[in-house]
Motif scaffolding. Sequence first.
Motif, PDB file in Angstrom:
ATOM      1  N   CYS A 213       0.819  -1.221   0.000  1.00  0.00           N
ATOM      2  CA  CYS A 213       0.000   0.000   0.000  1.00  0.00           C
ATOM      3  C   CYS A 213       0.850   1.266   0.000  1.00  0.00           C
ATOM      4  O   CYS A 213       0.322   2.371  -0.193  1.00  0.00           O
ATOM      5  CB  CYS A 213      -0.920   0.012   1.219  1.00  0.00           C
ATOM      6  N   ALA A 214       2.156   1.118   0.241  1.00  0.00           N
ATOM      7  CA  ALA A 214       3.020   2.297   0.279  1.00  0.00           C
ATOM      8  C   ALA A 214       3.079   2.986  -1.082  1.00  0.00           C
ATOM      9  O   ALA A 214       3.087   4.224  -1.173  1.00  0.00           O
ATOM     10  CB  ALA A 214       4.432   1.885   0.722  1.00  0.00           C
ATOM     11  N   GLU A 215       3.110   2.198  -2.142  1.00  0.00           N
ATOM     12  CA  GLU A 215       3.222   2.745  -3.510  1.00  0.00           C
ATOM     13  C   GLU A 215       2.049   3.666  -3.857  1.00  0.00           C
ATOM     14  O   GLU A 215       2.260   4.817  -4.247  1.00  0.00           O
ATOM     15  CB  GLU A 215       3.320   1.596  -4.512  1.00  0.00           C
ATOM     16  N   PRO A 216       0.784   3.231  -3.751  1.00  0.00           N
ATOM     17  CA  PRO A 216      -0.315   4.138  -4.120  1.00  0.00           C
ATOM     18  C   PRO A 216      -0.417   5.365  -3.223  1.00  0.00           C
ATOM     19  O   PRO A 216      -0.776   6.452  -3.698  1.00  0.00           O
ATOM     20  CB  PRO A 216      -1.569   3.254  -3.999  1.00  0.00           C
ATOM     21  N   CYS A 217      -0.110   5.223  -1.931  1.00  0.00           N
ATOM     22  CA  CYS A 217      -0.168   6.387  -1.027  1.00  0.00           C
ATOM     23  C   CYS A 217       0.829   7.460  -1.467  1.00  0.00           C
ATOM     24  O   CYS A 217       0.486   8.648  -1.568  1.00  0.00           O
ATOM     25  CB  CYS A 217       0.127   5.957   0.403  1.00  0.00           C
ATOM     26  N   ALA A 218       2.071   7.063  -1.723  1.00  0.00           N
ATOM     27  CA  ALA A 218       3.101   8.022  -2.123  1.00  0.00           C
ATOM     28  C   ALA A 218       2.800   8.618  -3.487  1.00  0.00           C
ATOM     29  O   ALA A 218       2.996   9.822  -3.720  1.00  0.00           O
ATOM     30  CB  ALA A 218       4.465   7.333  -2.125  1.00  0.00           C
ATOM     31  N   THR A 219       2.327   7.785  -4.420  1.00  0.00           N
ATOM     32  CA  THR A 219       2.062   8.257  -5.776  1.00  0.00           C
ATOM     33  C   THR A 219       0.946   9.289  -5.800  1.00  0.00           C
ATOM     34  O   THR A 219       1.033  10.302  -6.504  1.00  0.00           O
ATOM     35  CB  THR A 219       1.703   7.068  -6.686  1.00  0.00           C
ATOM     36  N   PHE A 220      -0.112   9.050  -5.034  1.00  0.00           N
ATOM     37  CA  PHE A 220      -1.226   9.999  -5.024  1.00  0.00           C
ATOM     38  C   PHE A 220      -0.766  11.373  -4.546  1.00  0.00           C
ATOM     39  O   PHE A 220      -1.095  12.400  -5.151  1.00  0.00           O
ATOM     40  CB  PHE A 220      -2.349   9.485  -4.125  1.00  0.00           C
ATOM     41  N   CYS A 221       0.004  11.413  -3.473  1.00  0.00           N
ATOM     42  CA  CYS A 221       0.469  12.695  -2.928  1.00  0.00           C
ATOM     43  C   CYS A 221       1.403  13.418  -3.894  1.00  0.00           C
ATOM     44  O   CYS A 221       1.264  14.618  -4.148  1.00  0.00           O
ATOM     45  CB  CYS A 221       1.174  12.475  -1.593  1.00  0.00           C
ATOM     46  N   SER A 222       2.368  12.706  -4.467  1.00  0.00           N
ATOM     47  CA  SER A 222       3.354  13.348  -5.332  1.00  0.00           C
ATOM     48  C   SER A 222       2.747  13.755  -6.671  1.00  0.00           C
ATOM     49  O   SER A 222       3.080  14.808  -7.218  1.00  0.00           O
ATOM     50  CB  SER A 222       4.544  12.416  -5.563  1.00  0.00           C
ATOM     51  N   ALA A 223       1.837  12.932  -7.220  1.00  0.00           N
ATOM     52  CA  ALA A 223       1.219  13.270  -8.504  1.00  0.00           C
ATOM     53  C   ALA A 223       0.325  14.497  -8.381  1.00  0.00           C
ATOM     54  O   ALA A 223       0.288  15.353  -9.273  1.00  0.00           O
ATOM     55  CB  ALA A 223       0.429  12.075  -9.035  1.00  0.00           C
ATOM     56  N   THR A 224      -0.400  14.585  -7.275  1.00  0.00           N
ATOM     57  CA  THR A 224      -1.238  15.765  -7.046  1.00  0.00           C
ATOM     58  C   THR A 224      -0.388  17.021  -6.941  1.00  0.00           C
ATOM     59  O   THR A 224      -0.712  18.065  -7.545  1.00  0.00           O
ATOM     60  CB  THR A 224      -2.057  15.584  -5.753  1.00  0.00           C
ATOM     61  N   THR A 225       0.705  16.943  -6.214  1.00  0.00           N
ATOM     62  CA  THR A 225       1.623  18.087  -6.105  1.00  0.00           C
ATOM     63  C   THR A 225       2.190  18.455  -7.461  1.00  0.00           C
ATOM     64  O   THR A 225       2.276  19.641  -7.815  1.00  0.00           O
ATOM     65  CB  THR A 225       2.768  17.747  -5.135  1.00  0.00           C
ATOM     66  N   SER A 226       2.576  17.458  -8.259  1.00  0.00           N
ATOM     67  CA  SER A 226       3.127  17.705  -9.590  1.00  0.00           C
ATOM     68  C   SER A 226       2.127  18.445 -10.467  1.00  0.00           C
ATOM     69  O   SER A 226       2.491  19.349 -11.224  1.00  0.00           O
ATOM     70  CB  SER A 226       3.508  16.382 -10.263  1.00  0.00           C
ATOM     71  N   GLY A 227       0.869  18.034 -10.366  1.00  0.00           N
ATOM     72  CA  GLY A 227      -0.160  18.673 -11.172  1.00  0.00           C
ATOM     73  C   GLY A 227      -0.306  20.153 -10.858  1.00  0.00           C
ATOM     74  O   GLY A 227      -0.431  20.984 -11.781  1.00  0.00           O
ATOM     75  N   PHE A 228      -0.282  20.513  -9.582  1.00  0.00           N
ATOM     76  CA  PHE A 228      -0.394  21.922  -9.198  1.00  0.00           C
ATOM     77  C   PHE A 228       0.820  22.729  -9.690  1.00  0.00           C
ATOM     78  O   PHE A 228       0.679  23.842 -10.208  1.00  0.00           O
ATOM     79  CB  PHE A 228      -0.534  22.060  -7.683  1.00  0.00           C
ATOM     80  N   VAL A 229       2.018  22.153  -9.523  1.00  0.00           N
ATOM     81  CA  VAL A 229       3.227  22.862  -9.965  1.00  0.00           C
ATOM     82  C   VAL A 229       3.208  23.060 -11.479  1.00  0.00           C
ATOM     83  O   VAL A 229       3.547  24.132 -11.990  1.00  0.00           O
ATOM     84  CB  VAL A 229       4.491  22.084  -9.532  1.00  0.00           C
ATOM     85  N   LEU A 230       2.801  22.013 -12.215  1.00  0.00           N
ATOM     86  CA  LEU A 230       2.724  22.124 -13.678  1.00  0.00           C
ATOM     87  C   LEU A 230       1.720  23.191 -14.099  1.00  0.00           C
ATOM     88  O   LEU A 230       1.979  23.966 -15.034  1.00  0.00           O
ATOM     89  CB  LEU A 230       2.322  20.767 -14.270  1.00  0.00           C
ATOM     90  N   TYR A 231       0.599  23.256 -13.397  1.00  0.00           N
ATOM     91  CA  TYR A 231      -0.427  24.247 -13.738  1.00  0.00           C
ATOM     92  C   TYR A 231       0.114  25.670 -13.625  1.00  0.00           C
ATOM     93  O   TYR A 231      -0.057  26.487 -14.537  1.00  0.00           O
ATOM     94  CB  TYR A 231      -1.637  24.067 -12.818  1.00  0.00           C
ATOM     95  N   PHE A 232       0.777  25.972 -12.528  1.00  0.00           N
ATOM     96  CA  PHE A 232       1.276  27.336 -12.323  1.00  0.00           C
ATOM     97  C   PHE A 232       2.442  27.660 -13.265  1.00  0.00           C
ATOM     98  O   PHE A 232       2.590  28.807 -13.705  1.00  0.00           O
ATOM     99  CB  PHE A 232       1.688  27.540 -10.867  1.00  0.00           C
ATOM    100  N   LEU A 233       3.263  26.661 -13.592  1.00  0.00           N
ATOM    101  CA  LEU A 233       4.341  26.893 -14.541  1.00  0.00           C
ATOM    102  C   LEU A 233       3.791  27.181 -15.933  1.00  0.00           C
ATOM    103  O   LEU A 233       4.217  28.130 -16.608  1.00  0.00           O
ATOM    104  CB  LEU A 233       5.273  25.674 -14.586  1.00  0.00           C
ATOM    105  N   CYS A 234       2.825  26.361 -16.349  1.00  0.00           N
ATOM    106  CA  CYS A 234       2.259  26.546 -17.682  1.00  0.00           C
ATOM    107  C   CYS A 234       1.445  27.833 -17.790  1.00  0.00           C
ATOM    108  O   CYS A 234       1.353  28.422 -18.865  1.00  0.00           O
ATOM    109  CB  CYS A 234       1.379  25.345 -18.045  1.00  0.00           C
TER     110      CYS A 234
END
Length: 461
Positions: free
Chosen positions: A424-445
Amino acid sequence: MKTEELGSARILPLMFRLALPSLASYLINVLYSIVDRIYIGHLSSASSAALTGVGLCLPVLQMISAFSAFAGSGGAPLCAIELGKKEKDSSAQIQAQKIFSNAFFLLLFFSAVLTFTVLLFYRPFLYAFGASEETFPYARDYLRIYGCGTVFVQLAMGLNPFISCQGHAKTAMLSVFIGAVLNIILDPLFIFVLGMGVKGAAWATVISQGISAAWILAFFLSKNSCLKIDSRIFKPEGSIIYKISALGISPFIMTVTESGVYAVYNYGLHKFGGDNWVGAMTLIQNVQLIVYLPLAGFCSGIQPLISYNYGARKFLRMKYVITGMLLITGSAEILLVMSVRFFPFFYTGIFTGDSQLLNIAAPMLRFYILGMYIMWLQHCAQTVFVALGKAKISVFIACLRKIILLIPLAFIFPRIFGVEAIFCAEPCATFCSATTSGFVLYFLCKKIWKASYSEMEPRIL
């Protein structure tokens, strides 16, 4: 394809012309990565121990790949940016050549260091990664032979991005295709016909990588490449190596921390579950490659297009490329993950017929793969950050998922909730990091889109 077409051809057809060969090469690379394990998993004797032993080598193989990504993924976007400037600046071609030569030097240097390290320290590495007395001999036999071919791995994987960044996506695909097909042919010959077992699988991989590397070197010596192999390879420049390092550190961290994750998984599973649980994780990671590498292949094909147009300051074209990449990869990845969750026994059964391993791996796969529903968002974001040379952002996102989140969770979960919780460690970490990545990408773009409003580029779709 001419390099200049990256900045002028219609975008949607161009995206698929670049992405499909890259996607094909990554799909072929799936076979390259897992075909050894498929054959080994069906050995008539001791297949479970042999499969687990080869799986224990995966963290070391990932570390070797990380160094090729450091030079290749760090240097190729810089080359693409310079080639994009070539339309307006004649000195850009010279700078692109210098970047290529310095990346080549790094690959040769890494090859020498890694070969020495693997051959000298394979024993402590393997035991640290969860080897037992039963599985160690198989892991040792595979890793010692693979270590001798490190230079082929570095050149084949590290130089291929420099083919793609020139717009020669089909040639880059062929370089992987040649090695993969040879590996598929040589594996059963060496493993079963010649009776070499695990050693045969390793030799098949080394020979295949060597021929693939020779094909790539031949391309850079040909008239089709605007980047050439010359004496500058042996004259490294500190400033250029620094630029390659600043950008290459992100894909390096992403790959080398994958090695760290595998090591933590294997150690915890061996301690709390035993060899069968380590073998089950090997099966699950093989399936993860099937899901992940098509995503990586598509994004890798698009990256030179983003870098080139960034260098040429054609921001409106970038907008359509990034938007298209998000929509296509998101839709495809969700469908692929759904198929794995519905048919886990089918996917894990590709690699072994051992019922004990399958009964552990298949149910755990349903939990482990959940994070891939949103992983495409992080990988697209990482692709954009690397393509634009945003090294600091890229490094932060790479560290967030694996170092800050995944490794600690994989270490803590089995100690609190039992061995099953490690999956279960994999999906927990992925959800948090992917969500953060999406916000950073939005503001950069958002900043890039503002710059694009002043451009008038008709017929770009």
